[in-house]
Design a protein around this motif. Structure first.
Motif, PDB file in Angstrom:
ATOM      1  N   PRO A 162      24.831  -3.153  -9.845  1.00 41.19           N
ATOM      2  CA  PRO A 162      24.878  -3.341  -8.387  1.00 41.19           C
ATOM      3  C   PRO A 162      26.291  -3.198  -7.813  1.00 41.19           C
ATOM      4  O   PRO A 162      27.281  -3.409  -8.519  1.00 41.19           O
ATOM      5  N   TRP A 163      26.340  -2.828  -6.559  1.00 39.46           N
ATOM      6  CA  TRP A 163      27.584  -2.712  -5.795  1.00 39.46           C
ATOM      7  C   TRP A 163      28.432  -3.958  -5.984  1.00 39.46           C
ATOM      8  O   TRP A 163      27.863  -5.030  -5.919  1.00 39.46           O
ATOM      9  N   GLY A 223      27.969  -7.922  -8.394  1.00 41.84           N
ATOM     10  CA  GLY A 223      27.659  -6.648  -9.042  1.00 41.84           C
ATOM     11  C   GLY A 223      28.635  -6.348 -10.153  1.00 41.84           C
ATOM     12  O   GLY A 223      29.843  -6.394  -9.937  1.00 41.84           O
ATOM     13  N   TYR A 243      27.797   9.565  -6.829  1.00 40.85           N
ATOM     14  CA  TYR A 243      27.607   8.615  -7.921  1.00 40.85           C
ATOM     15  C   TYR A 243      28.968   8.097  -8.357  1.00 40.85           C
ATOM     16  O   TYR A 243      29.675   8.773  -9.095  1.00 40.85           O
ATOM     17  N   GLU A 275      19.508  12.560 -14.865  1.00 46.13           N
ATOM     18  CA  GLU A 275      18.575  12.384 -13.743  1.00 46.13           C
ATOM     19  C   GLU A 275      19.288  12.401 -12.387  1.00 46.13           C
ATOM     20  O   GLU A 275      18.674  12.677 -11.372  1.00 46.13           O
ATOM     21  N   ARG A 276      20.590  12.108 -12.400  1.00 47.22           N
ATOM     22  CA  ARG A 276      21.351  12.131 -11.139  1.00 47.22           C
ATOM     23  C   ARG A 276      21.414  13.522 -10.532  1.00 47.22           C
ATOM     24  O   ARG A 276      21.672  13.673  -9.338  1.00 47.22           O
ATOM     25  N   ALA A 307      23.730  -7.117 -13.216  1.00 41.38           N
ATOM     26  CA  ALA A 307      24.317  -6.164 -14.170  1.00 41.38           C
ATOM     27  C   ALA A 307      23.367  -5.043 -14.548  1.00 41.38           C
ATOM     28  O   ALA A 307      22.144  -5.177 -14.447  1.00 41.38           O
ATOM     29  N   GLY A 308      23.944  -3.951 -15.019  1.00 39.62           N
ATOM     30  CA  GLY A 308      23.157  -2.846 -15.543  1.00 39.62           C
ATOM     31  C   GLY A 308      22.932  -2.940 -17.046  1.00 39.62           C
ATOM     32  O   GLY A 308      22.046  -2.297 -17.585  1.00 39.62           O
ATOM     33  N   LEU A 327      16.034  12.680  -4.117  1.00 44.39           N
ATOM     34  CA  LEU A 327      15.614  12.450  -5.506  1.00 44.39           C
ATOM     35  C   LEU A 327      14.491  11.424  -5.592  1.00 44.39           C
ATOM     36  O   LEU A 327      14.073  11.046  -6.686  1.00 44.39           O
ATOM     37  N   ASN A 377      25.497   3.531  -6.797  1.00 48.24           N
ATOM     38  CA  ASN A 377      24.043   3.693  -6.892  1.00 48.24           C
ATOM     39  C   ASN A 377      23.570   3.070  -8.201  1.00 48.24           C
ATOM     40  O   ASN A 377      23.660   3.686  -9.259  1.00 48.24           O
ATOM     41  N   ALA A 378      23.090   1.835  -8.092  1.00 47.56           N
ATOM     42  CA  ALA A 378      22.758   1.048  -9.277  1.00 47.56           C
ATOM     43  C   ALA A 378      21.511   1.558  -9.985  1.00 47.56           C
ATOM     44  O   ALA A 378      21.195   1.106 -11.081  1.00 47.56           O
ATOM     45  N   LEU A 379      20.779   2.486  -9.374  1.00 46.54           N
ATOM     46  CA  LEU A 379      19.569   3.002 -10.007  1.00 46.54           C
ATOM     47  C   LEU A 379      19.876   4.167 -10.944  1.00 46.54           C
ATOM     48  O   LEU A 379      18.964   4.778 -11.497  1.00 46.54           O
ATOM     49  N   THR A 380      21.166   4.489 -11.084  1.00 47.43           N
ATOM     50  CA  THR A 380      21.551   5.611 -11.943  1.00 47.43           C
ATOM     51  C   THR A 380      22.582   5.153 -12.963  1.00 47.43           C
ATOM     52  O   THR A 380      23.175   4.092 -12.825  1.00 47.43           O
ATOM     53  N   THR A 381      22.790   5.988 -13.977  1.00 42.74           N
ATOM     54  CA  THR A 381      23.762   5.672 -15.029  1.00 42.74           C
ATOM     55  C   THR A 381      24.712   6.843 -15.223  1.00 42.74           C
ATOM     56  O   THR A 381      24.321   7.990 -15.004  1.00 42.74           O
ATOM     57  N   ARG A 415      15.915  -0.207 -22.815  1.00 43.75           N
ATOM     58  CA  ARG A 415      16.049   0.068 -21.383  1.00 43.75           C
ATOM     59  C   ARG A 415      14.794  -0.407 -20.668  1.00 43.75           C
ATOM     60  O   ARG A 415      13.697   0.077 -20.945  1.00 43.75           O
ATOM     61  N   TRP A 458      33.061   8.154  -1.285  1.00 48.62           N
ATOM     62  CA  TRP A 458      31.641   7.921  -0.965  1.00 48.62           C
ATOM     63  C   TRP A 458      31.430   8.011   0.552  1.00 48.62           C
ATOM     64  O   TRP A 458      30.470   8.604   1.033  1.00 48.62           O
ATOM     65  N   GLN A 511      22.393   2.100 -20.031  1.00 50.40           N
ATOM     66  CA  GLN A 511      22.497   2.001 -18.572  1.00 50.40           C
ATOM     67  C   GLN A 511      23.915   1.571 -18.251  1.00 50.40           C
ATOM     68  O   GLN A 511      24.288   0.419 -18.493  1.00 50.40           O
ATOM     69  N   PRO A 541      17.236   0.197 -13.431  1.00 50.42           N
ATOM     70  CA  PRO A 541      17.272   0.129 -14.897  1.00 50.42           C
ATOM     71  C   PRO A 541      18.279  -0.903 -15.385  1.00 50.42           C
ATOM     72  O   PRO A 541      19.349  -1.067 -14.801  1.00 50.42           O
TER      73      PRO A 541
END
Lengths: 470, 470
Positions: free
Chosen positions: A430-431, A380, A226, A448-449, A407-408, B438, A436-440, B112, A213, A426, B453
């Motif tokens: 979180p870290w 996270g 990701y 979407e990534r 958690a996701g 993005l 990147n916690a907004l992605t799966t 979700r 990263w 999902q 999410p």
């Protein structure tokens, strides 16, 4: 054992260049074509099952039952992504008509589409030789999104990687899927640094993932990275659930901890219980069930060494009581269980580190407030499991809030291992559980990534009809 | 001129702590309540117009016509976000029912939802004292998403910032909006480093934005940093469009270049024309129209110095011909226009750097292939404008592909300045125009930056009914 030869810098460059050359054609290919090829990959994998599964077992020791299931899952998700893109998921369009008049109310026509980001570097995982390797979820989601892929094969299963890669290149257009090999750090670094690479997907350790990263961020032109890294997946076992169903839950949890020799990113590493009779009985049952589990050999010597060091560290911490420390049997490690209290857990970050393998930390808390403190200290994680939070009470609302904050995925039944491939999934928190916690990285939102939004302003009709496929 | 006193470390910590304390309550507030408060902020801004606009003009020199329009836009977007969240946009829900049977087809119920990330650090811009400042788009989108906000006021308009902040805190619940002040780097760094901050939004220079992005990544627990940085916004003027409509387009483009004294992130900095008669006439008309423009004073001395240095650099490059170099008049700079050819542009990265202010580089290309090369060399930009690409031809498809590859918005008519606030808008492009291509900082999708999410597995009914508002 077969080992990989590191791809040379020239080979890595050539693979990335080929993926770059193939990128516009693959991005422009009609979705029905991309979908057909994803399904053909699944068919091809399935046809090769008799050859691939024994090869995978020889290289990973994960067992043929699990590996057959994993191959099924890999085919399922390739076909699932095919269905999703045929249903339009890779081509979201928001069309806002023009509004006459002065701004801010007046506006031109704007059509929001999504374009594939370009060649994706994909780092295969050791613990999912099918589902997160050459044709796994990251590759499937990138291909579905219209991106070409350069896979870095995992050195833990080189022959399987080559076999799957060969099978895939027979199906896909030239250049769309590339593979590089390397057991060391330089190959991964060269791949992330290559100027043709526009995004990277990684499944593995916190240390390796964070290092790559940083490389992605240090490029002259940084790219999204990701990373799906480490996770301790707390399970909160409330007294009501344990009183009603403790024995069955203990068996189920032991199975989840020992499954795949604990080598899952969703393996439960912390269980939070109260200081009462039902909880004590549950912990005793859990220890018994774990003692009866029969772990297989670990993926490789480095993971085994990491596990040995991790459990040795756990048993030696202040405030920690050893409940189970099974000796290793030949190639397989024994399961480990330790117990501590909330204060010790909060004071000692070593107790909050992931130990990759069949081990678990029981944290006894006095009340709901201490439960929240323990969850908060985790920071996270991919999952939190809440057993017995079914009623709509103030305490449960607080608990759900605390679980969602770290958690996701939040489970209200069952165990966190076994991640369903669906649109709602999902797999990312979180870290440090992900970068990147907004992605799966599991489920159909994983696409979407690799899709970047573009707004077309006053676009001609032919372009809107092509919906970003131009 | 009023200058800010840097907030002390203790003040910054207190602001972040207050935002953190207020975060759960704001996240849990029903959307109708959040929407009502966003509308109340708009009403309050509008009511204070007579006091705020003169204050803004005194501090920024942007003129009352523009500033009144910008205030309208700021109110429009606060109300727009209110409408969006009432329509459910901050609470996307994907509900996948359970499927009985063994995995991979069998699965638990997964729902979700999206949860607010937590307190957001917001760095106000100098060039939009209303629309990208204390109650601007970043703040509105974060508040709408359910996040509390700590604004770093821009030192270019301290009195306006304080007046708007005071007005906002009279409307919002305690703690939801915080403000810190500082002209230097340390305040911004302290804000990004604060442990309570979970995401940051920034509009400004590449240098400042990249420095803060690095700070966000260097935290023990890194956070997403959404930076909207620099952009050169190429305009491709094809011969057909110029032959049909060159004079009008020249006037329109000159207006866009000179507008706000060129201090827009979407200001067109490069125009690509062919080597033909219509293009030559267009360039001449553009120079004349620019010469007649009447730029106002720039935002501050540093921006003015940067502009002077930038245009001096442009005029001195190899292969560059000066077309216009108007002298400064008192506080206002003159407009500048230079011309070069594709080979020089490709060879010299200085020609591809943003010059913030009323200046533009004309690049004459020989053919479609050179146009693509020039676009490719630009790499990352917020917008590309294509005049005359209305027909469905192979050349135009290539051109659109090249534009989409480097930009977040592709225009087929008009000029890139003036960014409509709609659901389809995308204000964010590849590096270095933004740090995360993005995502968008204008339009309703801007909320997605602050929503994470979470998949709920086998969630109880009351929780699904609450749709993540628990």
């Amino acid at each position: 054992m077969t080992t990989l030869t590191d791809s040379s810098p020239n080979q890595i460059r050539a693979a990335c260049e080929a993926a770059s050359q193939a990128a516009p054609g693959w991005a422009a290919a009609p979705v029905v074509q991309r979908a057909a090829l994803l399904r053909a990959l699944a068919d091809s994998l399935q046809s090769a099952r008799e050859a691939l599964v024994p090869l995978a077992d020889e290289e990973t020791h994960l067992g043929t039952v699990r590996l057959n299931g994993e191959l099924d899952r890999t085919c399922f998700q390739l076909r699932g992504f095919a269905d999703q893109i045929e249903a339009g998921r890779a081509q979201p369009v928001q069309d806002d008509p023009a509004v006459p008049g002065a701004p801010p109310a007046g506006r031109p026509r704007l059509t929001r589409i999504a374009v594939p980001v370009g060649p994706v570097a994909m780092f295969a995982a050791s613990n999912f030789p099918f589902a997160f390797s050459v044709l796994g979820g990251d590759t499937a989601s990138a291909l579905a999104a219209g991106c070409t892929v350069v896979v870095k094969a995992h050195p833990g299963h080189p022959l399987l990687s080559r076999a799957v890669f060969e099978l895939a290149t027979a199906v896909l257009p030239a250049g769309v899927l590339q593979m590089v090999e390397g057991a060391g750090i330089p190959v991964g670094v060269a791949l992330v640094r290559d100027p043709a690479i526009t995004a990277a997907a990684f499944t593995g350790s916190v240390r390796g993932g964070v290092a790559l990263w940083r490389e992605a961020n240090a490029r002259p032109r940084p790219i999204p990275f990701y990373g799906e890294l480490g996770s301790i997946n707390p399970v909160v076992a409330l007294p009501g659930a344990l009183a009603a169903n403790g024995a069955a839950l203990a068996t189920q949890l032991a199975g989840s901890i020992a499954m795949g020799c604990g080598q899952f990113c969703t393996s439960p590493g912390v269980v939070i219980v109260r200081d009462d009779e039902a909880s004590q009985a549950f912990v005793k049952q859990l220890a018994e069930a774990l003692a009866a589990a029969n772990p297989h050999a670990m993926l490789n010597a480095a993971i085994r060494a990491g596990f040995n060091a991790g459990v040795a560290r756990l048993h030696g911490r202040a405030g920690v009581k050893s409940l189970l420390a099974l000796p290793a049997r030949e190639t397989a490690p024994g399961a480990h269980l330790v117990a501590t209290d909330a204060a010790s857990f909060l004071a000692d970050e070593v107790l909050r580190e992931e130990v990759f393998g069949p081990s678990c930390v029981i944290v006894t808390v006095r009340d709901a407030a201490e439960t929240l403190q323990v969850l908060h200290a985790v920071e996270g994680t991919l999952t939190v499991t809440l057993w017995g939070a079914d009623e709509d009470t103030a305490d449960n609302r607080e608990l759900v809030r605390a679980a969602q904050a770290i958690a996701g995925r939040v489970l209200f039944a069952g165990v966190p291992t076994g991640v369903a491939v669906t649109a709602a999934q999902q797999h990312g928190g979180p870290w440090p559980s992900t970068t990147n916690a907004l992605t799966t990285s599991v489920g159909y939102a994983a696409m979407e990534r690799f899709l970047r939004p573009v707004a077309l302003q006053d676009a001609p009709g032919w372009l809107i009809a092509a919906r970003g496929q131009a």
